[in-house]
Design a protein around this motif. Sequence first.
Motif, mmCIF file in Angstrom:
data_model
loop_
_atom_site.group_PDB
_atom_site.id
_atom_site.type_symbol
_atom_site.label_atom_id
_atom_site.label_comp_id
_atom_site.label_asym_id
_atom_site.label_seq_id
_atom_site.Cartn_x
_atom_site.Cartn_y
_atom_site.Cartn_z
ATOM 1 N N GLY A 204 40.792 -59.053 -41.307
ATOM 2 C CA GLY A 204 39.627 -59.677 -41.919
ATOM 3 C C GLY A 204 38.308 -59.051 -41.485
ATOM 4 O O GLY A 204 38.193 -57.837 -41.321
ATOM 5 N N PRO A 205 37.288 -59.900 -41.245
ATOM 6 C CA PRO A 205 35.969 -59.377 -40.870
ATOM 7 C C PRO A 205 35.868 -59.066 -39.385
ATOM 8 O O PRO A 205 34.818 -58.665 -38.916
ATOM 9 C CB PRO A 205 35.027 -60.524 -41.239
ATOM 10 N N TYR A 206 36.955 -59.228 -38.617
ATOM 11 C CA TYR A 206 36.874 -59.055 -37.167
ATOM 12 C C TYR A 206 37.550 -57.764 -36.716
ATOM 13 O O TYR A 206 38.063 -57.667 -35.610
ATOM 14 C CB TYR A 206 37.515 -60.250 -36.454
ATOM 15 N N SER A 207 37.559 -56.762 -37.592
ATOM 16 C CA SER A 207 38.264 -55.531 -37.258
ATOM 17 C C SER A 207 37.628 -54.792 -36.097
ATOM 18 O O SER A 207 38.270 -53.954 -35.469
ATOM 19 C CB SER A 207 38.295 -54.606 -38.490
ATOM 20 N N MET A 208 36.368 -55.107 -35.770
ATOM 21 C CA MET A 208 35.699 -54.392 -34.691
ATOM 22 C C MET A 208 35.365 -55.292 -33.504
ATOM 23 O O MET A 208 34.682 -54.867 -32.584
ATOM 24 C CB MET A 208 34.405 -53.754 -35.223
ATOM 25 N N GLY A 209 35.805 -56.533 -33.479
ATOM 26 C CA GLY A 209 35.430 -57.419 -32.383
ATOM 27 C C GLY A 209 36.509 -58.426 -32.060
ATOM 28 O O GLY A 209 37.612 -58.396 -32.612
ATOM 29 N N ARG A 210 36.175 -59.332 -31.133
ATOM 30 C CA ARG A 210 37.121 -60.363 -30.743
ATOM 31 C C ARG A 210 37.220 -61.436 -31.814
ATOM 32 O O ARG A 210 36.243 -61.742 -32.487
ATOM 33 C CB ARG A 210 36.669 -61.015 -29.440
ATOM 34 N N ILE A 211 38.418 -61.991 -31.938
ATOM 35 C CA ILE A 211 38.609 -63.104 -32.859
ATOM 36 C C ILE A 211 37.978 -64.356 -32.273
ATOM 37 O O ILE A 211 37.150 -65.011 -32.893
ATOM 38 C CB ILE A 211 40.119 -63.328 -33.105
ATOM 39 N N TRP A 212 38.353 -64.660 -31.064
ATOM 40 C CA TRP A 212 37.804 -65.802 -30.325
ATOM 41 C C TRP A 212 38.195 -65.626 -28.873
ATOM 42 O O TRP A 212 39.269 -65.104 -28.565
ATOM 43 C CB TRP A 212 38.368 -67.126 -30.849
ATOM 44 N N SER A 213 37.325 -66.022 -27.957
ATOM 45 C CA SER A 213 37.675 -65.979 -26.539
ATOM 46 C C SER A 213 37.051 -67.180 -25.857
ATOM 47 O O SER A 213 35.984 -67.658 -26.274
ATOM 48 C CB SER A 213 37.187 -64.683 -25.888
ATOM 49 N N PRO A 214 37.684 -67.694 -24.797
ATOM 50 C CA PRO A 214 37.173 -68.883 -24.122
ATOM 51 C C PRO A 214 35.966 -68.565 -23.262
ATOM 52 O O PRO A 214 35.687 -67.403 -22.940
ATOM 53 C CB PRO A 214 38.364 -69.327 -23.264
ATOM 54 N N HIS A 215 35.261 -69.631 -22.890
ATOM 55 C CA HIS A 215 34.078 -69.470 -22.047
ATOM 56 C C HIS A 215 34.447 -68.981 -20.656
ATOM 57 O O HIS A 215 33.741 -68.169 -20.066
ATOM 58 C CB HIS A 215 33.339 -70.815 -21.944
ATOM 59 N N ARG A 216 35.580 -69.471 -20.130
ATOM 60 C CA ARG A 216 36.058 -69.018 -18.823
ATOM 61 C C ARG A 216 37.552 -68.740 -18.935
ATOM 62 O O ARG A 216 38.276 -69.430 -19.663
ATOM 63 C CB ARG A 216 35.803 -70.072 -17.738
ATOM 64 N N PRO A 217 38.045 -67.725 -18.219
ATOM 65 C CA PRO A 217 39.479 -67.404 -18.295
ATOM 66 C C PRO A 217 40.346 -68.557 -17.792
ATOM 67 O O PRO A 217 39.911 -69.388 -16.991
ATOM 68 C CB PRO A 217 39.611 -66.181 -17.378
ATOM 69 N N THR A 218 41.574 -68.588 -18.265
ATOM 70 C CA THR A 218 42.590 -69.494 -17.728
ATOM 71 C C THR A 218 43.318 -68.737 -16.627
ATOM 72 O O THR A 218 43.843 -67.653 -16.871
ATOM 73 C CB THR A 218 43.573 -69.926 -18.830
ATOM 74 N N ILE A 219 43.331 -69.329 -15.424
ATOM 75 C CA ILE A 219 43.795 -68.606 -14.249
ATOM 76 C C ILE A 219 45.013 -69.275 -13.634
ATOM 77 O O ILE A 219 45.065 -70.503 -13.501
ATOM 78 C CB ILE A 219 42.675 -68.521 -13.181
#
Length: 438
Positions: A204-219
């Motif tokens: 789609g329109p996200y061929s050059m970037g992230r689709i979605w990412s969280p504010h802080r990683p899950t650790i």
Amino acid sequence: MTSPSPSPEKFEISRQDLYEQVWATPVSKLAENFGVSGSYLARVCEALNVPRPPAGYWQKKAVGKEKPRPDLPPLLPGDQETWSKDKPLSAPVRNTPKPRARSTRSAAAKIAQTGRHPLLLGVEGYFRKTRKLDEGEFLRPYKQLLPDIVTSETCLTRALDLASEIYNALEKRGHRVMFAAPDRKMHRPDIEERESPGKDRKYGPYSMGRIWSPHRPTICHIGAVPIGLALTEMTERATLRRIGDRYVREDSKEVRSAKAWQRASSWTTEQDLPCGRFRLVAYSPLHGVAWMHSWQETTKATLGGMIPAIIRKLESSEEELRTLMTAAEEAAAQLQREWEEQRERWRRQDDQRCVEQAQTESRKQLSDIMDRWANALAVQRFFREAEERAGQVEGERRARIMQRLALAKSMLGPSDPLDYLEEWLAPEERYRSKYGEE
């Protein structure tokens, strides 16, 4: 002796210092010193796992009947160590969920009923509250403080169940799974969602970037080693046919049942679409530590069946990650030393520039004084000679000349050359080197 309360504008306080201050000053007064409310400071204590004096403590202390304060609980891997007003708080540290008053379903009851990990309780609604999606796109929720899960709406429930199965299995082995503490500098790398990565990306329109990412990683913490966990639904390359005003998968029932004239007047394209199979990516969230491992489902194997192997791999990687972390810390320390050395060189260069500038300005001022000195002497000589010549003139003319000389002197003002010399500044008076005679 407790540390003085910091300025409420900008500060950072450790949990040890907060613990000392909470037991030395009533929370209401301490909160006022910090510039926050008492209830917010209580939340800070919960987030940092700092015990607070119970109700009535200060009244009992006034008469010497207070109970000894409890010890500060030890810091566990992943706990928030410091607090400042410009950083968010971690979730409160609790060994067991505490039911709320008049609550018919406590957190413990929800966990028992759903079987889901506490990190995943109540998040499904937030995932579904997403930005506008076209058909065949991943969810992109507005809320960003969510578990690191990338999925389509169709597979959301399975994604949450799968994540919970992984998190719970890790917890049973004694490995905490939680959001990265806000006072830790941890990052999430770009996560590859394509099942078979190729040269191009057609999502789609996200061929050059992230689709979605969280504010802080899950650790996940293997001992004291943090490992980031990201669960993503993968994409597969699919052929789409334009039917009417939208694209439909070429292998769909809608395309197979289309009329011949519809197919003849349509065209096809290729896109990467969610395929319903998942990949788990484990990575180091620490800067300078390049480590990543992934497991992905196939048509014959699911991630659920790989969980024992996943845990074995994470546990066996602890020593490797410790070595990489030590190397990264040494590299960062070396980089910091080099940076400080470079800054010191810049400071010395700037100091030398200021010394040279002071010498240049001092010389220039002295040269100007010498020119003014010569002019002042010429003026003095002029008036002296004019007065001598006027003294040789008789009568009214002499009086007129002397009057003109007085007017000229008043117009030019004082012309003592020593005044100019008193104004001169030597180089050391303009700027004194910070490095002495080095």
